[in-house]
Design a protein around this motif. Structure first.
Motif, PDB file in Angstrom:
ATOM      1  N   UNK A  52      29.531  41.640  33.647  1.00  0.00           N
ATOM      2  CA  UNK A  52      29.849  42.825  34.443  1.00  0.00           C
ATOM      3  C   UNK A  52      31.057  43.551  33.850  1.00  0.00           C
ATOM      4  N   UNK A 110      26.473  36.263  53.170  1.00  0.00           N
ATOM      5  CA  UNK A 110      27.380  36.079  52.032  1.00  0.00           C
ATOM      6  C   UNK A 110      28.380  34.954  52.323  1.00  0.00           C
ATOM      7  N   UNK A 166      38.982  43.118  49.730  1.00  0.00           N
ATOM      8  CA  UNK A 166      39.758  44.314  49.363  1.00  0.00           C
ATOM      9  C   UNK A 166      41.177  44.300  49.940  1.00  0.00           C
ATOM     10  N   UNK A 182      31.084  47.438  31.875  1.00  0.00           N
ATOM     11  CA  UNK A 182      32.032  48.493  32.235  1.00  0.00           C
ATOM     12  C   UNK A 182      33.056  48.736  31.127  1.00  0.00           C
ATOM     13  N   UNK A 198      46.932  50.376  38.089  1.00  0.00           N
ATOM     14  CA  UNK A 198      47.706  51.572  38.448  1.00  0.00           C
ATOM     15  C   UNK A 198      49.059  51.173  39.052  1.00  0.00           C
ATOM     16  N   UNK A 233      35.571  46.987  30.296  1.00  0.00           N
ATOM     17  CA  UNK A 233      36.927  46.775  30.802  1.00  0.00           C
ATOM     18  C   UNK A 233      37.837  46.061  29.798  1.00  0.00           C
ATOM     19  N   UNK A 287      31.026  46.187  41.811  1.00  0.00           N
ATOM     20  CA  UNK A 287      31.771  47.314  41.258  1.00  0.00           C
ATOM     21  C   UNK A 287      33.050  47.588  42.045  1.00  0.00           C
ATOM     22  N   UNK A 288      33.091  47.185  43.336  1.00  0.00           N
ATOM     23  CA  UNK A 288      34.340  47.424  44.057  1.00  0.00           C
ATOM     24  C   UNK A 288      35.438  46.486  43.540  1.00  0.00           C
ATOM     25  N   UNK A 345      31.020  35.673  41.475  1.00  0.00           N
ATOM     26  CA  UNK A 345      30.322  36.945  41.377  1.00  0.00           C
ATOM     27  C   UNK A 345      31.340  38.065  41.510  1.00  0.00           C
ATOM     28  N   UNK A 386      41.327  48.100  38.750  1.00  0.00           N
ATOM     29  CA  UNK A 386      41.934  49.379  38.355  1.00  0.00           C
ATOM     30  C   UNK A 386      43.108  49.735  39.261  1.00  0.00           C
ATOM     31  N   UNK A 387      42.965  49.384  40.538  1.00  0.00           N
ATOM     32  CA  UNK A 387      44.051  49.636  41.486  1.00  0.00           C
ATOM     33  C   UNK A 387      45.291  48.840  41.083  1.00  0.00           C
ATOM     34  N   UNK A 446      44.670  43.892  47.884  1.00  0.00           N
ATOM     35  CA  UNK A 446      45.700  44.941  47.904  1.00  0.00           C
ATOM     36  C   UNK A 446      47.058  44.365  48.279  1.00  0.00           C
ATOM     37  N   UNK A 470      35.760  45.790  40.356  1.00  0.00           N
ATOM     38  CA  UNK A 470      36.267  46.546  39.196  1.00  0.00           C
ATOM     39  C   UNK A 470      37.288  47.575  39.675  1.00  0.00           C
ATOM     40  N   UNK A 471      36.967  48.206  40.802  1.00  0.00           N
ATOM     41  CA  UNK A 471      37.880  49.180  41.398  1.00  0.00           C
ATOM     42  C   UNK A 471      39.226  48.548  41.751  1.00  0.00           C
TER      43      UNK A 471
END
Lengths: 398, 102
Positions: free
Chosen positions: B89, B1, B29, B93, B68, B95, B57-58, B54, B64-65, B33, B60-61
């Motif tokens: 994508x 990658x 990630x 979802x 929140x 979104x 799904x993480x 690209x 969402x984080x 964060x 997308x997570x």
């Protein structure tokens, strides 16, 4: 190794301190041995002696010393041969042998090193230099022993974790992957890596003429993604057994996941009720579900219409399902995005077009198998995380 | 990658732009964060995906984080400059129901 050494030293030697290092002196000359013994004892080492190569080999394996001071020219067996035998028998363990030799020519000294000696000291030697070089060799040996111990600990931890994971996977599979997937109306595949990475595929017979199916895919990989699957599976089986409506199942799963999952983890899922003539479907975040029919080349699609489960609070949740009439030879395909996102060595994705090609072929008994083969051919070298799930539903066989 | 990274800049007193370069996936990630630190409902966020080729799904997570952290319902987050792959994508979802996507 160390434990063994301690035991030997305590029983065979005159109770030396367990942490004193043991040196084996090999020399056929009693005076040389006496001088060396005095020197080493003074430096705090515990000492054993051997009078020739053969005795050296025997003593080496009896006392397992931390270092050997080896004379070269001796009767019975010379220092080279003794070193060779010790090295050969000791295998991979580190054996520091220092040659103490009167031979000064380059060839002899080179041979000392070739044969596996870590150092050589020429006679007559300077006591201080000998002590320092011995200490240097022992320091290296300690480092080596430490490294080996660490490697061993890591290996043990790894094995333990592997074992735990295997057991957890078995329990997980028993809890999640049961139901009626084996029935004649389904063809399906779930890649082994996917099972413990949050892909879900559940099926259960509702009544005489219908089944309920759930295909889902948690965000992310590994254990965090997998644990959420357990309450989902429990809810699915319990509510399906009670023949609760599809929308209630969707709402219940959403509610449960919303309350237990951290915000960044959610479940893309599609739930379906399938009978001979009708499909009821709620697609939330899964790729288009495809429906082929015998008499038409075109394919019907059911796109995702909802946010995945576990994101919205109950008050904002919509469990609006779709109902689709099925023609006589209809087949339904649902899959996780791992199928279309399977990547080859040049970073190309398998893509939906290739999937559709597979599904458009004529007279294939098992389109899932056919797709799987096409993906394998495309990817060539499978990567570690190939999370792929796919199911073919054949309503005529219900 | 190929390697991916996250950069973060203050576009205005109440607006942070988080840019993703390369693949928006689990490998960024921690960086993402960190970029979310100090988020609140008073603050606007733009997630700039102009350089993202690209997303999985993480990712997308992670969005969402951020949502929140930035106040959930009250969050003001815009996802900008998506290419067609990323847009698809996000649309699967759904979104667009949570974020303003342009």
């Amino acid at each position: 190794m160390n434990a063994g050494l301690t035991v030997v030293a305590r029983t065979d030697a005159a109770h030396p301190d367990a942490d004193r290092e043991t040196i084996l002196i090999v020399d056929d000359d009693a005076t040389n041995r006496l001088v060396l013994r005095g020197l080493l004892k003074q430096a705090g080492y515990h000492v054993f002696e051997a009078r020739d190569g053969a005795e050296a080999v025997e003593s080496y394996f009896q006392y397992q010393p931390q270092a050997v001071l080896m004379d070269v020219m001796m009767p019975v067996m010379d220092g080279y041969e003794a070193t060779r035998v010790i090295k050969e028998t000791a295998g991979s363990s580190y054996v520091p042998i220092i040659f103490v030799t009167a031979l000064m020519d380059e060839r002899s000294l080179a041979r000392c090193v070739d044969i596996g000696g870590v150092d050589f000291i020429t006679k007559p030697y300077n006591k201080t230099i000998l002590a320092l070089r011995l200490e240097a060799v022992l320091r290296m040996r300690r480092l080596y022993a430490q490294l080996q111990a660490h490697a061993q600990t890591i290996k043990q931890h790894n094995e333990y974790m592997q074992q735990e994971q295997e057991t957890a996977e078995r329990i997980f599979t028993n809890m999640v992957h049961r139901g009626h997937l084996q029935d004649a109306c389904f063809n399906y595949r779930v890649s082994p890596a996917a099972i413990f990475n949050g892909d879900l595929l559940l099926a259960m017979r509702m009544d005489e003429d219908s089944y309920r199916v759930l295909i889902g895919d948690f965000t992310g990989h590994g254990l965090p993604a997998a644990v959420g699957a357990i309450p989902v599976a429990e809810t699915f089986y319990a509510m399906t057994a009670k023949r609760k409506p599809l929308r209630e199942l969707a709402r219940e799963i959403n509610c449960k996941l919303k309350s237990i999952l951290p915000p960044e983890i959610f479940l893309s899922m599609c739930v379906m009720n399938v009978s001979h003539t009708q499909l009821e479907i709620w697609n939330a975040g899964m790729p288009d579900v495809l429906i082929t029919s015998e008499n038409s080349p075109s394919m019907q699609r059911v796109a995702s219409q909802h946010l995945p489960a576990g994101i919205l609070p109950d008050a904002q949740f919509s469990a609006q399902t779709l109902r689709i009439e099925l023609s006589a030879g209809a087949r339904i395909y649902a899959y996780s995005d791992g199928v279309t996102e399977a990547m080859n060595a040049t970073h190309d994705l398998f893509g939906e077009a290739r999937l559709l090609q597979c599904l458009c072929q004529e007279s294939v008994a098992d389109y899932v198998e056919c797709t799987w083969r096409a993906v394998a051919e495309f990817v060539q070298t499978p990567r570690e995380h190939d999370d792929m799930s796919m199911i073919e539903i054949i309503p005529a066989r219900i | 990658m190929n390697s991916a990274s996250v950069t973060c800049r203050q576009a205005a007193a109440d607006c942070t732009v988080i840019s993703i370069h390369g693949s928006f996936a689990f490998s960024v990630y921690r960086q993402f964060r960190r970029a979310c630190e100090g988020a609140s409902a008073q603050h606007r966020f733009v997630v700039d995906l102009a350089d993202a080729d690209y997303m999985d799904s993480s990712a997308l997570g992670m969005l969402l984080f951020l949502r929140e952290q930035a106040g959930g319902e009250a969050a003001r987050i815009e996802i900008a400059n998506c290419n067609s792959v990323v847009r698809r994508i996000l649309s699967i979802a759904n979104f667009d129901k949570l974020f303003s996507i342009r």
